[in-house]
Design a protein around this motif. Structure first.
Motif, PDB file in Angstrom:
ATOM      1  N   ALA A 389       0.876  -1.179   0.000  1.00 51.65           N
ATOM      2  CA  ALA A 389       0.000   0.000   0.000  1.00 51.65           C
ATOM      3  C   ALA A 389       0.910   1.224   0.000  1.00 51.65           C
ATOM      4  O   ALA A 389       1.980   1.205   0.618  1.00 51.65           O
ATOM      5  CB  ALA A 389      -0.860  -0.012   1.253  1.00 51.65           C
ATOM      6  N   PHE A 390       0.524   2.267  -0.713  1.00 48.95           N
ATOM      7  CA  PHE A 390       1.426   3.422  -0.800  1.00 48.95           C
ATOM      8  C   PHE A 390       0.685   4.734  -0.571  1.00 48.95           C
ATOM      9  O   PHE A 390      -0.538   4.810  -0.671  1.00 48.95           O
ATOM     10  CB  PHE A 390       2.129   3.437  -2.169  1.00 48.95           C
ATOM     11  N   GLU A 391       1.492   5.747  -0.270  1.00 53.05           N
ATOM     12  CA  GLU A 391       0.977   7.129  -0.207  1.00 53.05           C
ATOM     13  C   GLU A 391       1.726   7.901  -1.276  1.00 53.05           C
ATOM     14  O   GLU A 391       2.917   7.667  -1.471  1.00 53.05           O
ATOM     15  CB  GLU A 391       1.329   7.788   1.123  1.00 53.05           C
ATOM     16  N   GLU A 392       1.038   8.832  -1.920  1.00 59.10           N
ATOM     17  CA  GLU A 392       1.746   9.689  -2.885  1.00 59.10           C
ATOM     18  C   GLU A 392       1.992  11.029  -2.194  1.00 59.10           C
ATOM     19  O   GLU A 392       1.051  11.692  -1.773  1.00 59.10           O
ATOM     20  CB  GLU A 392       0.904   9.873  -4.144  1.00 59.10           C
ATOM     21  N   ILE A 393       3.263  11.380  -2.060  1.00 60.80           N
ATOM     22  CA  ILE A 393       3.605  12.583  -1.300  1.00 60.80           C
ATOM     23  C   ILE A 393       4.542  13.475  -2.121  1.00 60.80           C
ATOM     24  O   ILE A 393       5.184  13.002  -3.054  1.00 60.80           O
ATOM     25  CB  ILE A 393       4.266  12.230   0.060  1.00 60.80           C
ATOM     26  N   PRO A 394       4.625  14.774  -1.772  1.00 63.07           N
ATOM     27  CA  PRO A 394       5.580  15.627  -2.483  1.00 63.07           C
ATOM     28  C   PRO A 394       7.005  15.128  -2.274  1.00 63.07           C
ATOM     29  O   PRO A 394       7.347  14.680  -1.168  1.00 63.07           O
ATOM     30  CB  PRO A 394       5.390  17.011  -1.831  1.00 63.07           C
ATOM     31  N   VAL A 395       7.800  15.214  -3.324  1.00 66.67           N
ATOM     32  CA  VAL A 395       9.191  14.754  -3.239  1.00 66.67           C
ATOM     33  C   VAL A 395       9.923  15.462  -2.098  1.00 66.67           C
ATOM     34  O   VAL A 395      10.739  14.862  -1.395  1.00 66.67           O
ATOM     35  CB  VAL A 395       9.901  14.989  -4.593  1.00 66.67           C
ATOM     36  N   GLU A 397       8.995  16.066   0.712  1.00 67.77           N
ATOM     37  CA  GLU A 397       8.746  15.452   2.028  1.00 67.77           C
ATOM     38  C   GLU A 397       9.141  13.979   2.061  1.00 67.77           C
ATOM     39  O   GLU A 397       8.796  13.250   2.987  1.00 67.77           O
ATOM     40  CB  GLU A 397       7.243  15.562   2.360  1.00 67.77           C
ATOM     41  N   SER A 398       9.859  13.519   1.007  1.00 68.04           N
ATOM     42  CA  SER A 398      10.026  12.067   0.878  1.00 68.04           C
ATOM     43  C   SER A 398      11.276  11.510   1.579  1.00 68.04           C
ATOM     44  O   SER A 398      11.401  10.294   1.712  1.00 68.04           O
ATOM     45  CB  SER A 398      10.060  11.681  -0.601  1.00 68.04           C
ATOM     46  N   ALA A 399      12.195  12.373   1.996  1.00 66.17           N
ATOM     47  CA  ALA A 399      13.422  11.852   2.616  1.00 66.17           C
ATOM     48  C   ALA A 399      13.068  11.021   3.841  1.00 66.17           C
ATOM     49  O   ALA A 399      12.219  11.405   4.655  1.00 66.17           O
ATOM     50  CB  ALA A 399      14.349  13.003   2.989  1.00 66.17           C
ATOM     51  N   GLY A 400      13.692   9.849   3.949  1.00 59.30           N
ATOM     52  CA  GLY A 400      13.418   8.970   5.087  1.00 59.30           C
ATOM     53  C   GLY A 400      12.289   7.981   4.821  1.00 59.30           C
ATOM     54  O   GLY A 400      11.975   7.157   5.677  1.00 59.30           O
ATOM     55  N   ARG A 401      11.709   8.041   3.628  1.00 56.92           N
ATOM     56  CA  ARG A 401      10.637   7.081   3.308  1.00 56.92           C
ATOM     57  C   ARG A 401      11.166   6.047   2.300  1.00 56.92           C
ATOM     58  O   ARG A 401      12.196   6.248   1.669  1.00 56.92           O
ATOM     59  CB  ARG A 401       9.426   7.817   2.692  1.00 56.92           C
ATOM     60  N   ILE A 402      10.392   4.968   2.138  1.00 58.30           N
ATOM     61  CA  ILE A 402      10.818   3.901   1.224  1.00 58.30           C
ATOM     62  C   ILE A 402      10.021   4.014  -0.073  1.00 58.30           C
ATOM     63  O   ILE A 402       8.782   4.130  -0.036  1.00 58.30           O
ATOM     64  CB  ILE A 402      10.589   2.519   1.857  1.00 58.30           C
ATOM     65  N   CYS A 403      10.732   3.984  -1.169  1.00 60.34           N
ATOM     66  CA  CYS A 403      10.081   4.108  -2.473  1.00 60.34           C
ATOM     67  C   CYS A 403       9.164   2.893  -2.706  1.00 60.34           C
ATOM     68  O   CYS A 403       9.584   1.745  -2.548  1.00 60.34           O
ATOM     69  CB  CYS A 403      11.169   4.180  -3.543  1.00 60.34           C
ATOM     70  N   GLU A 426      19.606  13.337  -0.446  1.00 64.18           N
ATOM     71  CA  GLU A 426      20.286  13.568  -1.736  1.00 64.18           C
ATOM     72  C   GLU A 426      19.448  13.018  -2.899  1.00 64.18           C
ATOM     73  O   GLU A 426      19.345  13.630  -3.950  1.00 64.18           O
ATOM     74  CB  GLU A 426      21.659  12.868  -1.772  1.00 64.18           C
ATOM     75  N   LEU A 427      18.843  11.840  -2.657  1.00 60.29           N
ATOM     76  CA  LEU A 427      18.047  11.221  -3.720  1.00 60.29           C
ATOM     77  C   LEU A 427      16.798  12.063  -4.009  1.00 60.29           C
ATOM     78  O   LEU A 427      16.376  12.216  -5.158  1.00 60.29           O
ATOM     79  CB  LEU A 427      17.646   9.812  -3.274  1.00 60.29           C
ATOM     80  N   SER A 428      16.209  12.616  -2.941  1.00 57.55           N
ATOM     81  CA  SER A 428      15.003  13.419  -3.170  1.00 57.55           C
ATOM     82  C   SER A 428      15.368  14.700  -3.929  1.00 57.55           C
ATOM     83  O   SER A 428      14.621  15.147  -4.795  1.00 57.55           O
ATOM     84  CB  SER A 428      14.248  13.704  -1.862  1.00 57.55           C
ATOM     85  N   LEU A 429      16.561  15.250  -3.670  1.00 61.90           N
ATOM     86  CA  LEU A 429      17.003  16.441  -4.432  1.00 61.90           C
ATOM     87  C   LEU A 429      17.181  16.092  -5.913  1.00 61.90           C
ATOM     88  O   LEU A 429      16.810  16.854  -6.804  1.00 61.90           O
ATOM     89  CB  LEU A 429      18.326  16.969  -3.878  1.00 61.90           C
ATOM     90  N   LEU A 430      17.742  14.899  -6.143  1.00 60.85           N
ATOM     91  CA  LEU A 430      17.963  14.455  -7.525  1.00 60.85           C
ATOM     92  C   LEU A 430      16.620  14.289  -8.253  1.00 60.85           C
ATOM     93  O   LEU A 430      16.466  14.661  -9.413  1.00 60.85           O
ATOM     94  CB  LEU A 430      18.737  13.137  -7.509  1.00 60.85           C
ATOM     95  N   MET A 431      15.641  13.754  -7.542  1.00 61.42           N
ATOM     96  CA  MET A 431      14.325  13.578  -8.173  1.00 61.42           C
ATOM     97  C   MET A 431      13.739  14.930  -8.554  1.00 61.42           C
ATOM     98  O   MET A 431      13.178  15.105  -9.624  1.00 61.42           O
ATOM     99  CB  MET A 431      13.382  12.846  -7.218  1.00 61.42           C
ATOM    100  N   GLU A 437       7.688  15.619  -9.078  1.00 61.45           N
ATOM    101  CA  GLU A 437       7.135  16.400  -7.968  1.00 61.45           C
ATOM    102  C   GLU A 437       6.536  15.528  -6.885  1.00 61.45           C
ATOM    103  O   GLU A 437       6.519  15.889  -5.725  1.00 61.45           O
ATOM    104  CB  GLU A 437       6.088  17.369  -8.507  1.00 61.45           C
ATOM    105  N   LYS A 438       5.999  14.386  -7.321  1.00 59.65           N
ATOM    106  CA  LYS A 438       5.376  13.489  -6.334  1.00 59.65           C
ATOM    107  C   LYS A 438       6.026  12.123  -6.413  1.00 59.65           C
ATOM    108  O   LYS A 438       6.474  11.705  -7.483  1.00 59.65           O
ATOM    109  CB  LYS A 438       3.886  13.343  -6.647  1.00 59.65           C
ATOM    110  N   VAL A 439       6.034  11.443  -5.287  1.00 58.87           N
ATOM    111  CA  VAL A 439       6.636  10.119  -5.282  1.00 58.87           C
ATOM    112  C   VAL A 439       5.764   9.195  -4.434  1.00 58.87           C
ATOM    113  O   VAL A 439       5.123   9.637  -3.476  1.00 58.87           O
ATOM    114  CB  VAL A 439       8.101  10.192  -4.770  1.00 58.87           C
TER     115      VAL A 439
END
Ligand code: PLP
Length: 447
Positions: A389-395, A397-403, A426-431, A437-439
């Motif tokens: 199950a997933f949540e779609e969130i702004p990139v 706010e994504s640091a510390g979450r699992i893709c 760093e990965l969220s900055l790259l995205m 915008e959302k992940v």
């Protein structure tokens, strides 16, 4: 060269048989824009063969393709390279192979890993400025392949920029250590037909897929799965059936059948012209644009402008191309890609040159940043994360979450983070840099 599928569809369309079978349009001409082709759109009736059988008119047509491409065997897909990638990986799964993949994979590879519960080990290429493309370090590849038991290497070549990998060397390395080489050659269906044959199977790949629809005059969805290693010939169709629709399109199959005659009679002459005209185009714009990118080799009909090194952005160029009547294939902040095929006339090259040279911009040269790819940490398997199950969130706010399941736009559909990986700051900055915008992240799991 005969065209058994096309011949069958024509004779059935003219036969006047009452169609007491699918599809529901019944081959009737009405006022739809598809009406002309409904006549030829059939299902597996008597004599029409079956995409998943080894005899009949489709198998006969596939043999023709195999001769033209110089393979051990060639199989058609009416569901693009996506189905071929699933099939190649299913064959690897049956052999219990450990899959090593060069990271700039298309999302189709990751979907196949999800379906088959494959946990790839990554080789990160030497990136210059983009995640879409990079050079494979052969020493590093050899080190990983030689130390992995029962391995297979999966390489995307050409990539979305048209960069071609050193397939011959990679094949030699793989075979030295008993590994299998799979090539996603979705962009490379023309490679056997230039002056020098550079098709992956010719260079030693064991299995490879080409999207006919990307570069040849074939309908969208038409693709080939080519076999270089005869060990796989008898098991391809069976593996393909695991994922394929039981109603593959005869129109798509017919377009592959017709490509055989085209390849036999026209392609080489047309490609000679294309290569000549491409050289003219490159020369015509070379003062204003940088058309270089790091690669071992390139697919000649991918026309890739390094907009950043030309003093603008890929998106700006793309917008200007469209305003001037040219729809492009792919653009990001650095690159714009225009895709030519042997069907483009000289006028197309001339227009591209004229429009590119007419685009006005005040060249602003930014320092090209070398891409630093922060190697992600794996927290869950690809499969379990992609099916969570997933949540779609702004990139942001994504640091510390699992893709979770990846949802990267196509083109180029090359993911930055992969399902199951921890999204680091760093990965969220790259995205963000890639306009994502959302992940999708695994619901309820924070680290
Ligand atoms: C590199 C690459 N591989 C695989 C695919 C999937 O191919 P298809 O759309 O034929 O299924 C694509 C599609 O764009 C691609 O660019």
């Amino acid at each position: 060269m005969n065209t058994p599928v096309s011949d069958f569809l024509c004779s059935y369309a003219q036969s006047g048989m009452l169609r007491m079978h699918m599809p529901g349009h019944k081959g009737v001409q009405n006022d739809s824009i598809l009406s002309e082709i409904f006549r030829y759109d059939i299902t597996e009736i008597t004599g029409a063969g079956n995409l998943f059988e080894n005899e009949g008119i489709i198998a006969e047509s596939e043999k023709n393709a195999s001769v033209l491409f110089g393979t051990e065997a060639t199989f058609y897909s009416a569901q693009g390279s996506t189905l071929c990638i699933q099939t190649m990986l299913a064959l690897m799964k049956r052999e219990n192979r450990n899959v090593i993949a060069v990271r700039n994979v298309h999302r189709a590879f990751l979907s196949a890993c999800t379906l088959l519960d494959i946990e790839p080990q990554w080789i990160f290429p030497e990136y210059s400025d983009t995640v879409v493309s990079g050079k494979i370090n052969l020493n590093e590849a050899e080190k990983i392949i030689s130390s992995t038991e029962n391995a297979c290497l999966y390489v995307t070549s050409p990539d979305y920029l048209g960069a071609v990998a050193d397939i011959r060397s990679l094949a030699d390395i793989c075979h030295r250590y008993g590994a299998v080489l799979l090539v996603d050659n979705a962009h490379g269906a023309l490679l056997p037909f230039y002056e020098e044959n550079r098709h992956p199977v010719h260079l030693g790949a064991d299995l490879c897929c080409d999207s006919a629809h990307k570069m040849l005059p074939a309908l969208t969805g038409a693709a080939y799965l080519h076999v270089g290693n005869p060990r796989y010939t008898s098991s391809v169709k069976d593996a393909m059936l695991l994922f394929a629709s039981t109603s593959p399109s005869y129109l798509i199959t017919c377009s592959l059948d017709l490509c055989n005659r085209y390849i036999e009679t026209q392609i080489r002459e047309k490609l000679r012209n294309s290569v000549k005209w491409m050289k003219e185009l490159r020369e015509a714009v070379s003062e204003k644009y940088c058309i270089e990118y790091p690669a071992f080799d390139r697919e000649p009909l991918h026309f890739t402008v390094n907009a950043e090194k030309s003093g603008t952005t890929g998106e700006f160029l793309a917008e200007k191309l469209r305003e001037n009547g040219i729809e492009y294939e792919y653009a990001d902040s650095i690159y714009t890609v225009m895709l030519f095929s042997p069907e483009d006339r000289h006028e197309a090259y001339l227009k591209a040159a004229e429009v590119l040279n007419s685009i006005e911009f005040e060249a602003e040269y930014r320092e090209t940043e070398k891409l630093h790819f922060p190697v992600p940490e794996r927290k869950m398997s690809v499969r379990s994360a992609a099916l969570s199950a997933f949540e779609e969130i702004p990139v942001s706010e994504s640091a510390g979450r699992i893709c979770a399941n990846i949802n990267v736009p196509c083109p180029p559909a090359v993911p930055v983070a992969v399902s199951g990986e921890l999204i680091s700051p760093e990965l969220s900055l790259l995205m963000k840099k890639y306009g994502i915008e959302k992940v999708r992240v695994v619901a309820g799991r924070y680290l």
